[in-house]
Design a protein around this motif. Structure first.
Motif, short mmCIF file in Angstrom:
data_model
loop_
_atom_site.label_atom_id
_atom_site.label_comp_id
_atom_site.label_asym_id
_atom_site.label_seq_id
_atom_site.Cartn_x
_atom_site.Cartn_y
_atom_site.Cartn_z
N GLY A 114 2.42 8.49 16.91
CA GLY A 114 1.44 8.33 18.00
C GLY A 114 0.16 7.37 18.11
O GLY A 114 -0.48 7.16 18.85
N GLY A 115 0.43 6.46 17.16
CA GLY A 115 -0.55 5.39 16.75
C GLY A 115 -1.98 5.84 16.27
O GLY A 115 -2.04 6.87 16.01
N SER A 116 -3.06 4.97 16.44
CA SER A 116 -4.18 5.20 16.00
C SER A 116 -5.38 4.69 16.77
O SER A 116 -5.16 3.99 17.54
N PRO A 117 -6.66 5.27 16.49
CA PRO A 117 -7.79 4.65 17.46
C PRO A 117 -7.85 3.32 16.91
O PRO A 117 -7.48 2.57 15.87
N SER A 118 -8.71 2.52 17.75
CA SER A 118 -9.04 1.21 17.49
C SER A 118 -9.96 1.04 16.17
O SER A 118 -10.74 1.88 15.98
N PRO A 139 -4.01 2.50 9.91
CA PRO A 139 -2.70 3.26 10.36
C PRO A 139 -2.29 4.23 9.27
O PRO A 139 -1.28 5.03 9.21
N TYR A 140 -2.71 3.85 7.88
CA TYR A 140 -2.25 4.83 6.68
C TYR A 140 -3.08 6.28 7.01
O TYR A 140 -2.44 7.01 6.07
N VAL A 141 -4.16 6.36 7.57
CA VAL A 141 -4.70 7.45 7.68
C VAL A 141 -4.24 8.43 8.85
O VAL A 141 -4.10 9.65 8.93
N ARG A 149 0.64 -1.15 0.09
CA ARG A 149 -0.06 -0.03 -0.06
C ARG A 149 0.89 1.32 0.00
O ARG A 149 0.30 2.49 -0.25
N GLY A 150 2.23 1.16 0.13
CA GLY A 150 3.02 2.05 0.07
C GLY A 150 3.86 2.45 1.53
O GLY A 150 3.53 1.70 2.44
N TYR A 151 4.84 3.15 1.55
CA TYR A 151 5.67 3.26 2.74
C TYR A 151 5.11 4.28 3.78
O TYR A 151 4.80 5.37 3.33
N ILE A 152 5.03 3.79 4.94
CA ILE A 152 4.59 4.86 6.19
C ILE A 152 5.49 4.55 7.17
O ILE A 152 6.45 3.67 7.41
N SER A 153 5.66 5.61 8.34
CA SER A 153 6.76 5.40 9.22
C SER A 153 6.31 4.24 10.23
O SER A 153 4.90 3.91 10.35
#
Length: 822
Positions: free
Chosen positions: A725-729, A733-735, A684-688
């Motif tokens: 900082g993470g993401s909500p449940s 994570p890409y958003v 899907r592409g590179y993210i941190s």
């Protein structure tokens, strides 16, 4: 004729008797400048000779009643020569030489007959520094976090990430025995003590990557600890507001038996009570640890390492208010709690290590260990929260209080988690060393038996209704259709796993040192392999095999400037442990493959003189190409894997560290590092990645008052840019790619040294019985920075927007400390 035979036999017997009788013995323990036993020292006298063992002990028979010259030599140290020694027949003479460092030794590189530390960038940390440097978790990990490639933004945790890796990717050894850590820890404040007792350490070595094949199958780093083998009786006692510790060293009269034992107790209430959550907090962290050695002969010795650790964490949260947002749009989260959590993590380790010195060239080892870990996480916590705007009017009586609510809700968290882990190891290691060459090999069998019951649930109530998971079966089409979906937790896990893993691993490596056109060349090549099989209840039996070739090369040119260049790398693979096999729903996936990293490290060391004092500048650059990556999320210090190999990733970075005597008679350093790590999940592409730290600055500084040299100051400073900082449940994570605020922390320690090795007192003085005595204080988080470790996600009932509320770490804390040695 028969009489002549008897006379000849008697004559031969008498000659043999007198030949054996006309000898004497010289024995003792060889120490370095730090009074630490030195192994592999060559002791020679004419045509006879021997080597000191791992405890620095040696025994050499020499001809009696005549002058003898004995030479003690060791690479990297000045030779000690005992000239014209005359011992009478059957005399035993004890001589304990202290070998000083050779002036031509490369700073930070020690060349030994086994080739250890000769070809890779291993940071050697003085154990006495571990005990002096202030920190909320004082010890080995506290000083590791000041190194440029090591990151941690949680002062309550002993866990650390190295060069883009996570907490599970670091090897830890004590006297060549692998150390394991608890599995279920979810919050750093549940951690009390590091496994490593720094008061018992003799040598501390750390490699952040590119390490040799003799070390295990992990992706990131190796921490190699050697515990002391005492040479005389001693005792150490440390007291502070955070706890107490005591260490006792014993030696038998004939010096064949030695032991070092430590007891520690810690209470983190002082630190945790400085956080924004008010709670009734009752933790008990304690452990007992011992390392014993018995020398059966000069060829065989047996060592035992034992550890019992008890961690009982009880917490009854009461309330919390966290102010966040911006100056133009300040917000506050107010939470009121009911319920409590009670977590227990108890571990036991017993290990035996046998060393057999076949001759001065061959050393054979047999190591066996058993590790047992029982963990319980029981909690029932109800949190009622209010998200609102706060009063910023400086003249208002309600300054800082919530004036209007944007969101009301409640959250119920329940956990009933039990884990029982039993890990058995048996291994053989050996090495053959001759001149500058060394051949090392090893084989190991490991059996892991994991029994895990995971039951967690989280119910969320917002604006008077229960929030269900965002799945199709919970779509609400009222009033057109009646909504009959059951009441289920927003997040829930219920699984029971019985998993067994059998592992067979081995390695072989060869190292040598050569001279080429006046340049010194050191190299090491080796390969590791591992085969493992996963099985268990409702788990399909699955097997995997990996190979990991590795190599290191170092060159010291024949230049006027003292420089050393090195390059190391290879293919590093990490077979999955139990936690990596368990996905976010608690299901075990035995088909998970080993994560693989193609690793390359280049470095340079430059030793020089500045202000007439010694300094060293170390620079390294590294690159990792990772395949079969097992993606994960990080919640505080809890890692949750997807249990698949659906990603690929990369890491690259560079580091600089300058160490030396910035103040005469002390050792300080300044380090800076940069790294970038990203992953591509399902193309899907590179993210941190969660450990994408970017910039790191660390300073370790020591000073004293010239007129009062025994009044010492120790300061460590850390600056890290924020990690994701993470993401909500259930969020993509890409958003969500927001970052936590930068981590900034300073810890200060000031102590007055009354007694140490350089300052002693006569027998009639009351301080005569002390070998060490110091009193001081520490200030943690000197500038009272608000650092955060994770975010709590709260929903705005009007806009349905979710806000990231930072969970702040500890505030400024004062600690008093008393240390004494006998």
């Amino acid at each position: 004729m028969k009489c002549l035979k008897y006379i000849l036999a008697l004559l031969i017997f008498c000659l043999a008797f007198f030949a054996n009788a006309q000898t004497a013995t010289i024995t003792g323990v060889i120490l370095d400048e730090r009074k630490v036993p030195l192994s592999n020292v060559n002791i020679s006298s004419g045509r006879t000779g021997t080597f000191s063992d791992a405890n620095g002990f040696y025994l050499l028979e020499i001809v009696a009643d005549e002058k003898t010259t004995i030479t003690f030599s060791h690479l990297g140290h000045k030779s000690v020569i005992l000239k014209d020694l005359i011992l009478i027949t059957n005399e035993t003479y004890e001589f304990n030489p202290i070998m000083k460092v050779d002036a031509i030794q490369i700073d930070g590189i020690t060349v030994t007959p086994t080739g250890r530390k000769s070809v890779e960038g291993i940071a050697v940390i003085a154990p006495q520094e571990l005990r002096k440097i202030p920190g909320a978790n004082a010890g080995v990990e506290n000083i590791l976090k000041l190194l440029p490639g090591v990151s941690s933004n949680n002062e309550l945790s002993t866990q650390y990430s190295v060069r883009g890796g996570n907490y599970d990717e670091n090897l830890v050894y004590i006297n060549e025995i692998e150390v394991y850590r608890p599995f279920l820890v979810r919050s750093a404040q549940q951690e009390g003590l590091s496994f490593v007792n720094s008061d018992m350490a003799k040598d501390v070595s750390f490699s952040p990557g590119g390490f040799q094949a003799k070390y295990g199958d992990k992706l990131s780093s190796v921490l190699d600890i050697t515990y002391k083998n005492p040479v005389n009786f001693g005792a150490q006692l440390d007291l502070s507001l955070l706890g107490a510790s005591a260490v006792v060293e014993t030696v038998s009269k004939n010096k064949n038996f030695t032991s070092i034992s430590g007891v520690r107790y810690r209470n983190n209430s002082l630190l945790v009570n400085s956080q924004q959550t008010n709670a009734n907090f009752n933790p008990v962290f304690a452990d007992v640890q011992s390392y014993m050695t018995y020398r059966f002969s000069k060829k065989f010795q047996l060592g035992f390492l034992g550890n019992i650790s008890l961690n009982d964490y009880q917490n009854e949260p009461l309330n919390r208010q966290t102010n966040f947002g911006t100056l133009n749009d300040p917000r506050a989260l107010v939470v009121f709690y009911q319920g409590r959590e009670n977590n227990a993590y108890n571990t036991q380790l017993a290990a035996l290590k046998g060393d057999y010195f076949l001759n001065e060239k061959v050393n054979l080892k047999l190591i066996s260990s058993i590790y047992h870990n029982t963990e319980e996480e029981y909690s029932d916590v109800v949190a009622q929260y209010e998200l609102g705007e706060i009063d910023t009017n400086l003249g208002s009586e309600t300054l800082g209080e919530v004036t209007s609510s944007r969101g009301l809700g409640s959250q119920i968290n329940r956990a009933r988690n039990d884990l029982d882990a039993l890990i058995l190891n048996i291994s053989h290691k050996g090495n053959y060393a001759h001149n500058e060459r060394a051949l090392e090999w090893g084989v190991k069998y490991t059996h892991e038996d994991i029994r895990d019951q995971l039951r967690e649930s989280e119910f969320i109530d917002s604006a008077g209704f229960s929030v269900r998971p965002p799945f199709p079966e919970f779509n609400n089409n009222e009033p057109g259709e009646p909504f009959t979906a059951p009441l289920v937790p927003f997040e829930g896990i219920n699984s029971r796993n019985f998993v067994k893993t059998n592992r067979f691993s081995g390695f072989i490596q060869f190292s040598d040192r050569k001279a080429w056109n006046g340049n010194d060349i050191y190299y090491n090549i080796g390969i590791r392999s591992q085969h493992w099989t996963v099985s268990g209840t409702n788990v399909a039996k699955t097997s995997h095999t990996i190979f990991s070739p590795r190599a290191q090369l170092a060159i010291k040119p024949n230049w006027e400037k003292d420089m050393l260049f090195r390059i190391s790398g290879g293919i590093y693979q990490q077979p999955p442990f139990y936690r990596e096999l368990r996905d976010s729903l608690g299901i075990v996936r035995p088909e998970v493959k080993a994560q693989k990293s193609l690793h390359l490290v280049v470095g340079n060391e430059y030793s020089f003189t500045l202000w007439n004092r010694p300094f060293t500048l170390i620079g390294e650059g590294y690159y990792k190409k990772l395949d079969n990556v097992n993606p994960y999320t990080l919640e505080d210090v809890r890692i949750r894997y997807r249990a698949n190999n659906s990603a690929k990733a990369y890491v690259y970075g560079g580091e600089l560290r300058m160490s030396g005597a910035f103040v005469p008679g002390t050792e300080s350093w300044v380090s800076i590092g940069y790294l970038k790590t990203e992953e591509n999940i399902n193309d899907r592409g590179y993210i941190s990645r969660p450990t994408d730290q970017r910039l790191k600055l660390g300073v370790l500084f020591q000073d004293y008052i010239p007129d009062i040299p025994n009044l010492r100051m120790y300061l460590n400073l850390v600056y890290n840019t924020g990690v994701p900082g993470g993401s909500p449940s259930y969020a993509d994570p890409y958003v969500f790619q927001n970052r936590l605020r930068d981590y900034k922390r300073a810890d200060l320690g000031i102590s007055h040294i009354f007694v140490n090795g350089d300052k002693t007192y006569p027998k009639d003085h009351w301080l005569y019985s002390f070998k060490e005595l110091s009193v001081g204080f520490e200030v943690f988080n000197l500038f009272n920075n608000q650092n955060s470790i994770t975010n709590t996600w709260v929903r705005d009932v009007d806009s349905k927007q979710q806000f990231a509320v930072p969970n702040f770490m500890t505030a400024r804390v004062l600690n008093l400390r008393l240390s004494m040695g006998f």
